[in-house]
Write a protein that holds these residues in place. Structure first.
Motif, short mmCIF file in Angstrom:
data_model
loop_
_atom_site.label_atom_id
_atom_site.label_comp_id
_atom_site.label_asym_id
_atom_site.label_seq_id
_atom_site.Cartn_x
_atom_site.Cartn_y
_atom_site.Cartn_z
N GLY A 6 -29.91 22.29 63.42
CA GLY A 6 -29.06 21.20 63.91
C GLY A 6 -29.72 20.44 65.04
N GLY A 9 -32.39 18.21 63.60
CA GLY A 9 -31.71 17.09 62.95
C GLY A 9 -31.19 16.09 63.96
N TRP A 39 -30.35 18.81 58.62
CA TRP A 39 -28.88 18.83 58.61
C TRP A 39 -28.37 19.65 57.43
N SER A 42 -28.61 23.29 58.23
CA SER A 42 -27.54 23.67 59.15
C SER A 42 -26.19 23.69 58.45
N ALA A 43 -25.95 22.75 57.55
CA ALA A 43 -24.70 22.70 56.79
C ALA A 43 -24.57 23.92 55.88
N ASN A 47 -22.11 24.97 59.40
CA ASN A 47 -21.97 24.22 60.64
C ASN A 47 -21.14 22.97 60.32
N ALA A 50 -22.66 19.55 61.04
CA ALA A 50 -23.75 19.27 60.11
C ALA A 50 -23.20 18.85 58.75
N LYS A 53 -22.33 15.29 59.13
CA LYS A 53 -23.55 14.48 59.25
C LYS A 53 -24.22 14.29 57.89
#
Length: 135
Positions: A6, A9, A39, A42-43, A47, A50, A53
């Protein structure tokens, strides 16, 4: 969970966002692609920020493969939905609601409560003004 994905990103995001309409240069899609990769990583770790995003990147077409807008919007809606399902992201809920109201990547749903309460007919969105893009 690796917070570094993150952070990378976010760092790359700032380099993309510093360019404005007054700037003579435009951001590189390679930079956006690299930021999107971070991202997405992280997603994948759930998250919430994220997830939102990544939805934003797909909605706006930043760093994503060249594909039809409708397909990008479907993917954006999926990421917004994942974030909204946590009940911890008002922004994800807002963006997803906007997409449903305008039929962007999802079936159009009219949120006219007054119309639904005062008539027995199916509410429609015909004639309602369209809003600008989500946040």
């Amino acid at each position: 969970m690796h917070a570094s994905n993150g952070h990378v990103g976010m760092f790359l995001d700032k380099s993309i966002l510093r360019f404005t309409s007054l700037s003579p240069m435009s951001p590189s899609n390679d930079t956006a692609r690299l930021a999107l990769t971070q991202w997405i990583r992280s997603a994948a770790q759930r998250n919430i920020d994220a997830l939102v995003k990544v939805g934003d990147y797909y909605y706006h077409g930043l760093g994503v493969p060249d594909e039809p807008e409708s397909l990008r919007w479907e993917k954006a809606a999926g990421y917004y939905q994942s974030a909204a399902d946590t009940q911890m992201s008002a922004l994800a809920m807002w963006n997803l609601g906007w997409m449903y109201e305008n039929g962007a990547g999802v079936p159009q749903v009219c949120f006219s409560i007054l119309n639904a309460l005062t008539t027995t007919s199916q509410p429609t969105c015909a004639g309602l003004p369209s809003r600008e893009t989500p946040l």
